[in-house]
Write an enzyme that holds these catalytic residues in place. Structure first.
Site, PDB file in Angstrom:
ATOM      1  N   GLU A 129     -11.100  -5.081  -7.346  1.00 56.60           N
ATOM      2  CA  GLU A 129     -12.210  -5.752  -8.027  1.00 56.60           C
ATOM      3  C   GLU A 129     -13.527  -5.025  -7.806  1.00 56.60           C
ATOM      4  O   GLU A 129     -14.380  -4.981  -8.703  1.00 56.60           O
ATOM      5  CB  GLU A 129     -12.320  -7.197  -7.531  1.00 56.60           C
ATOM      6  CG  GLU A 129     -11.137  -8.085  -7.868  1.00 56.60           C
ATOM      7  CD  GLU A 129      -9.978  -7.942  -6.884  1.00 56.60           C
ATOM      8  OE1 GLU A 129      -8.967  -8.638  -7.062  1.00 56.60           O
ATOM      9  OE2 GLU A 129     -10.088  -7.127  -5.936  1.00 56.60           O
TER      10      GLU A 129
ATOM     11  N   ARG B  36      -0.794  -1.166   1.824  1.00 60.81           N
ATOM     12  CA  ARG B  36      -1.942  -1.902   1.302  1.00 60.81           C
ATOM     13  C   ARG B  36      -2.877  -2.288   2.442  1.00 60.81           C
ATOM     14  O   ARG B  36      -4.091  -2.246   2.299  1.00 60.81           O
ATOM     15  CB  ARG B  36      -1.455  -3.160   0.568  1.00 60.81           C
ATOM     16  CG  ARG B  36      -2.568  -4.054   0.034  1.00 60.81           C
ATOM     17  CD  ARG B  36      -3.316  -3.400  -1.092  1.00 60.81           C
ATOM     18  NE  ARG B  36      -4.315  -4.297  -1.666  1.00 60.81           N
ATOM     19  CZ  ARG B  36      -5.055  -3.999  -2.720  1.00 60.81           C
ATOM     20  NH1 ARG B  36      -4.905  -2.841  -3.325  1.00 60.81           N
ATOM     21  NH2 ARG B  36      -5.944  -4.844  -3.187  1.00 60.81           N
TER      22      ARG B  36
ATOM     23  N   ASN C 243      -3.182  -3.124  -8.912  1.00 58.91           N
ATOM     24  CA  ASN C 243      -3.657  -2.460 -10.131  1.00 58.91           C
ATOM     25  C   ASN C 243      -2.578  -1.567 -10.742  1.00 58.91           C
ATOM     26  O   ASN C 243      -2.270  -0.495 -10.223  1.00 58.91           O
ATOM     27  CB  ASN C 243      -4.907  -1.640  -9.807  1.00 58.91           C
ATOM     28  CG  ASN C 243      -5.555  -1.067 -11.051  1.00 58.91           C
ATOM     29  OD1 ASN C 243      -5.024  -1.157 -12.160  1.00 58.91           O
ATOM     30  ND2 ASN C 243      -6.722  -0.472 -10.891  1.00 58.91           N
ATOM     31  N   LEU C 244      -2.040  -1.988 -11.879  1.00 54.36           N
ATOM     32  CA  LEU C 244      -0.980  -1.237 -12.549  1.00 54.36           C
ATOM     33  C   LEU C 244      -1.503  -0.044 -13.337  1.00 54.36           C
ATOM     34  O   LEU C 244      -0.717   0.801 -13.771  1.00 54.36           O
ATOM     35  CB  LEU C 244      -0.212  -2.167 -13.500  1.00 54.36           C
ATOM     36  CG  LEU C 244       0.529  -3.347 -12.868  1.00 54.36           C
ATOM     37  CD1 LEU C 244       1.161  -4.211 -13.960  1.00 54.36           C
ATOM     38  CD2 LEU C 244       1.587  -2.876 -11.885  1.00 54.36           C
ATOM     39  N   LEU C 245      -2.799   0.033 -13.518  1.00 54.88           N
ATOM     40  CA  LEU C 245      -3.353   1.061 -14.396  1.00 54.88           C
ATOM     41  C   LEU C 245      -3.736   2.350 -13.675  1.00 54.88           C
ATOM     42  O   LEU C 245      -3.917   3.381 -14.322  1.00 54.88           O
ATOM     43  CB  LEU C 245      -4.572   0.510 -15.137  1.00 54.88           C
ATOM     44  CG  LEU C 245      -4.284  -0.653 -16.088  1.00 54.88           C
ATOM     45  CD1 LEU C 245      -5.581  -1.176 -16.691  1.00 54.88           C
ATOM     46  CD2 LEU C 245      -3.326  -0.239 -17.187  1.00 54.88           C
ATOM     47  N   GLU C 246      -3.868   2.315 -12.364  1.00 57.81           N
ATOM     48  CA  GLU C 246      -4.306   3.517 -11.642  1.00 57.81           C
ATOM     49  C   GLU C 246      -3.376   4.713 -11.854  1.00 57.81           C
ATOM     50  O   GLU C 246      -3.850   5.824 -12.097  1.00 57.81           O
ATOM     51  CB  GLU C 246      -4.474   3.211 -10.154  1.00 57.81           C
ATOM     52  CG  GLU C 246      -5.740   2.420  -9.856  1.00 57.81           C
ATOM     53  CD  GLU C 246      -5.944   2.186  -8.368  1.00 57.81           C
ATOM     54  OE1 GLU C 246      -4.972   2.387  -7.597  1.00 57.81           O
ATOM     55  OE2 GLU C 246      -7.054   1.807  -7.970  1.00 57.81           O
TER      56      GLU C 246
END
Length: 430
Positions: free
Chosen positions: A66, A275, A341-344
Site C-alpha cells: 500500500e 514476507r 501484490n500479483l502485479l509486481e
C-alpha cells in the site's frame, strides 16, 4: 451523541483487540525485537514533528504494498505543488522501512501510525493539522479520519478495494460501515465490483469514482529491464533457470519445499523471499526438514554454492523478480493471508504464478486467469505447472507478452487518479 458513543465503543474494541493480541506482541518483542524502535510513537509517548511551513498532505498505507503504490502520486504532487509538506505513515515496520527508503529522500516525514485510540491519535492529528489525508487501498482508521475531518481536512481513499468478507461484515453492521467510511470526501476505487460493495454498506454513489488499479503503473525510468545486471549480481549462468518465490509465508514454503528438488534437471536456482523476516528460522527449519541445502543472503552466500538462497533482506524483491525466469507470489497457499501484490512480477516482465487463496485480491486474480496472464496452481498441479514452464521458453515468453499487454491496457489508472485528486486539491482553501 451517536458519534460520541461510536467513538467510545470503537476505543473499547481496540483495547480488547490489543489485550487479546498482547501475548503474541510480547513474543515478537522478546524473540524477534519487533516494535522496539516504534513503540514510543505507536503509544503516543513521542510526538512526530514535521519541519517547515506550508500546507500538509498525509499519506497512509497499511504495509509495503500500500505504501509503495503511493510513489508516483507523491512524486507528481511534489512536482506540481512544491510548497506542500509530506507525511507518510504505515502500520507495519516493513511499511515504515519502505516509506523511509522511497520518500525520505523526497523530503517526506515518515513514521509509524500511532494507535487509533482517541487519546493517542487525536493529539497527533491536531499537532500536524493536515489539509489533505489520503488512504491507500482501504486502511482507514476511524479516529484518525474523524480527527482530520474535524480540522477541516479533505480525506480521500485511493486505489480503494473492499474484500467480499469485509463487505459481509460491514453489511451486517451497516451503520458501522457507513460511520467508518462516511467522513471520506471521495473514494477512488479499482473497479465496479468494489464500487458495488461500498454501495452495499451505505456509501452514496456520488462519492465514488473508478480509476483502475494503481499497481499497474510503471514509470519509464523504473521499467528498464535490469535482468542482466541482477543475473550477473546473483552469479547466474545463461543456462540457469531462476525461480523467485516472493512474499513467502510458512505454508507457502511447505508446499514448495515438497517439489523444489525435482527441478534440478533444469539447472534451477530458487530464491526464497520471506514476507516477514521474523519468520526466518521457521522458513529455514522447513527447508532443512525437506532436505534442501540453502544459503543466506545476509551471509553473502551465492547461487554458485547453493541451488537455494533465503533472502533475509528487505526492499529488493522487485529487483530480484527482474532476474527471474518464473515468479510465484506468496501468501496464496495460506487461507489466512490471501495473497500479496500479483502485479509486481508482471511489471518486471516475468511469468506469474500464484496459489488458490487469493481472496485479498480475488477480482484481479480472476481477471489475470481469464486473460491467461497468470498461472493459478494448487498443491496437486504445482510440480507439473512449473516443469512445463521451465522447459518451454516459448510458453514463458507468451505469458510475458500477455502480461505486458495487460499492463499497457490498464496503465491509465495513475493519470486518471491524479486528475481526480488534482481537481479536488484546486478547491482546498489554504
Amino acid at each position: 451523541m451517536r458519534r460520541w458513543l461510536t467513538s467510545r465503543l470503537y476505543d473499547a474494541f481496540l483495547v480488547a483487540a490489543f489485550l487479546a493480541a498482547a501475548p503474541r506482541i510480547f513474543y515478537k518483542v522478546v524473540f524477534h525485537g519487533k516494535y522496539i524502535n516504534s513503540w514510543k510513537i505507536r503509544f503516543g509517548v513521542e510526538k512526530p514533528q514535521v519541519k517547515g511551513e506550508g500546507p500538509l498532505v498525509w499519506f497512509h498505507g497499511a504495509s509495503v504494498g500500500e505504501v509503495s503504490l503511493l510513489e508516483p502520486l507523491l512524486k507528481k504532487w511534489r512536482q506540481e505543488f512544491p510548497d506542500w509538506r509530506f507525511v507518510v505513515t504505515a502500520c507495519s515496520e516493513a511499511g515504515v522501512y519502505t516509506a523511509q527508503r522511497l520518500y525520505a529522500p523526497l523530503g517526506a516525514t515518515v513514521f509509524v501510525l500511532p494507535l487509533d485510540l482517541s487519546c493517542i491519535i487525536n493529539p497527533v492529528v491536531r499537532s500536524l493539522s493536515p489539509q489533505v489525508v489520503i488512504f491507500s487501498e482501504g486502511d482507514c482508521w476511524l479516529h484518525f479520519l474523524m480527527g482530520a475531518k474535524k480540522l477541516g481536512a479533505k480525506a480521500f481513499l485511493i486505489n480503494g478495494k473492499l474484500s467480499e468478507n469485509s463487505c459481509k461484515r460491514f453489511a451486517f453492521l451497516k451503520r458501522l460501515g457507513r460511520s467508518y467510511f462516511a467522513p471520506l470526501d471521495l473514494l477512488v476505487l479499482q473497479d465496479k465490483v468494489y464500487k458495488q460493495r461500498f454501495m452495499q454498506i451505505g456509501i452514496p454513489e456520488d462519492k465514488i469514482q473508478i480509476s483502475g488499479n494503481l499497481k499497474t503503473f510503471i514509470e519509464t525510468e523504473t521499467s528498464i529491464n535490469n535482468r542482466s545486471l541482477w543475473r550477473k549480481k546473483l552469479k547466474l549462468s545463461p543456462s540457469d533457470r531462476l525461480i523467485v518465490l516472493g512474499s513467502m509465508h510458512p505454508k507457502d514454503v511447505e508446499v514448495w519445499a515438497d517439489v523444489a528438488q525435482h527441478f534440478n534437471k533444469f539447472s534451477t536456482k530458487i530464491l526464497w523471499v520471506p514476507r516477514h523476516l521474523e519468520k526466518l528460522k521457521e522458513h529455514a527449519r522447513l527447508l532443512e526438514k525437506a532436505g534442501i541445502s540453502f544459503g543466506l543472503w545476509s551471509k553473502e552466500d551465492s547461487l554458485l554454492q547453493y541451488d537455494s538462497l533465503i533472502v533475509d533482506a528487505m526492499g529488493i524483491l522487485k529487483d530480484l523478480y527482474s532476474a527471474a525466469d518464473l515468479a510465484f507470489v506468496g501468501g496464496t497457499f495460506d487461507p489466512l493471508v490471501g495473497g500479496h501484490n500479483l502485479l509486481e512480477p508482471l511489471q518486471k516482465e516475468v511469468p506469474l504464478m500464484f496459489g488458490p487463496h487469493i481472496h485479498s485480491q480475488s477480482v484481479l486474480a480472476e481477471l489475470l486467469r481469464t486473460k491467461e496472464v497468470g498461472v493459478s496452481v494448487d498443491k496437486e498441479n504445482l510440480l507439473e505447472a512449473v516443469e512445463n514452464l521451465l522447459e518451454d521458453e516459448k510458453k514463458r515468453q507468451a505469458y510475458i507478452e500477455r502480461g505486458k499487454s495487460f499492463l499497457k491496457n490498464a496503465g491509465t489508472s495513475f493519470e486518471h487518479t491524479w486528475e481526480i485528486l488534482k481537481s479536488q486539491i484546486a478547491c482546498i482553501k489554504i
